[in-house]
Design a protein around this motif. Structure first.
Motif, mmCIF file in Angstrom:
data_model
loop_
_atom_site.group_PDB
_atom_site.id
_atom_site.type_symbol
_atom_site.label_atom_id
_atom_site.label_comp_id
_atom_site.label_asym_id
_atom_site.label_seq_id
_atom_site.Cartn_x
_atom_site.Cartn_y
_atom_site.Cartn_z
ATOM 1 N N VAL A 19 0.855 -1.183 0.000
ATOM 2 C CA VAL A 19 0.000 0.000 0.000
ATOM 3 C C VAL A 19 0.892 1.234 0.000
ATOM 4 O O VAL A 19 1.809 1.333 0.818
ATOM 5 N N THR A 20 0.617 2.135 -0.924
ATOM 6 C CA THR A 20 1.227 3.457 -0.897
ATOM 7 C C THR A 20 0.095 4.429 -1.158
ATOM 8 O O THR A 20 -0.536 4.377 -2.214
ATOM 9 N N MET A 21 -0.203 5.239 -0.161
ATOM 10 C CA MET A 21 -1.334 6.158 -0.292
ATOM 11 C C MET A 21 -0.976 7.523 0.259
ATOM 12 O O MET A 21 0.002 7.670 1.006
ATOM 13 N N ALA A 22 -1.758 8.499 -0.137
ATOM 14 C CA ALA A 22 -1.533 9.862 0.336
ATOM 15 C C ALA A 22 -2.874 10.529 0.572
ATOM 16 O O ALA A 22 -3.871 10.194 -0.072
ATOM 17 N N VAL A 32 1.506 7.417 3.428
ATOM 18 C CA VAL A 32 1.604 6.190 4.212
ATOM 19 C C VAL A 32 2.018 5.083 3.246
ATOM 20 O O VAL A 32 1.471 4.974 2.141
ATOM 21 N N HIS A 33 2.974 4.241 3.687
ATOM 22 C CA HIS A 33 3.586 3.308 2.742
ATOM 23 C C HIS A 33 3.973 1.990 3.407
ATOM 24 O O HIS A 33 4.496 1.980 4.518
ATOM 25 N N GLY A 90 0.526 -7.964 12.213
ATOM 26 C CA GLY A 90 0.987 -6.584 12.288
ATOM 27 C C GLY A 90 1.679 -6.123 11.030
ATOM 28 O O GLY A 90 1.959 -6.913 10.125
ATOM 29 N N VAL A 91 1.921 -4.832 10.974
ATOM 30 C CA VAL A 91 2.581 -4.234 9.822
ATOM 31 C C VAL A 91 3.371 -3.020 10.303
ATOM 32 O O VAL A 91 2.973 -2.337 11.250
ATOM 33 N N ASN A 92 4.505 -2.780 9.683
ATOM 34 C CA ASN A 92 5.333 -1.613 9.993
ATOM 35 C C ASN A 92 5.075 -0.550 8.939
ATOM 36 O O ASN A 92 5.526 -0.683 7.805
ATOM 37 N N VAL A 93 4.351 0.474 9.318
ATOM 38 C CA VAL A 93 3.953 1.511 8.373
ATOM 39 C C VAL A 93 4.999 2.626 8.355
ATOM 40 O O VAL A 93 5.412 3.120 9.394
ATOM 41 N N GLU A 94 5.400 2.996 7.160
ATOM 42 C CA GLU A 94 6.264 4.157 6.954
ATOM 43 C C GLU A 94 5.336 5.344 6.694
ATOM 44 O O GLU A 94 4.471 5.270 5.822
ATOM 45 N N ALA A 95 5.482 6.413 7.447
ATOM 46 C CA ALA A 95 4.592 7.564 7.296
ATOM 47 C C ALA A 95 5.403 8.853 7.231
ATOM 48 O O ALA A 95 6.425 8.997 7.921
#
Length: 166
Positions: A19-22, A32-33, A90-95
């Protein structure tokens, strides 16, 4: 929902997605990626990569174990290390969040584009084609002309005067 679907259908066990969203909140742009798609900001003639790839090869490049020029032909180049869903909970979100300026362009794209079209070619297209629709179509054509080894997604947004307020 991805985890639920995999739990209900054993043949989908371990499935995951990137997922890559803005989203735009007033003058702020939030990105968010997770995964290997990318977000770029094009500002004042320069292309800035906003996200990092969550792949085995990117991790190896960052650690210095391999050189960037060794990635393209590597048999493990598509191994993703961070997904929504998958085998682990879980997931590690890059923001990221930052201010946008009039004339900025945001590019969200899959690796189907970035494996076929260089950052320099992307920047040149954004420099010459000011309308998002024309530039997105041109980028898609460039990736297809380059061999299109994967699905290609291109979302391009231009922030016009007045967009960065309210």
């Amino acid at each position: 929902r991805i985890v639920e679907e995999a739990a209900e259908h054993p043949e989908l066990s371990g499935m995951g997605t990137t997922v890559t969203m803005a989203f735009h909140l007033g003058a702020r742009l939030c990105v968010v990626h997770v995964g290997d798609s990318r977000a770029y900001l094009y500002r004042d003639g320069e292309l800035h990569r906003l996200t990092r790839d969550h792949t085995l090869m990117a991790d190896l490049v960052r650690s210095g174990a391999i050189r960037p020029d060794e990635v393209a032909g590597h048999r493990l180049r598509h191994v993703i290390t961070n997904v929504v869903g998958g085998q682990q909970t879980g997931v590690n979100v890059e923001a990221h969040a930052f201010e946008v300026e009039a004339g900025d362009r945001l590019l969200l794209c899959s690796d189907g584009l970035t494996e076929m079209v260089t950052n320099e070619a992307i920047a040149a297209t954004l420099d010459t084609d000011s309308t998002p629709e024309v530039a997105a179509r041109k980028l898609l054509s460039q990736a297809n002309d380059g061999g299109a080894r994967d699905n290609i997604t291109v979302v391009l947004v231009r922030f016009d005067p007045g967009d960065s307020t309210a």
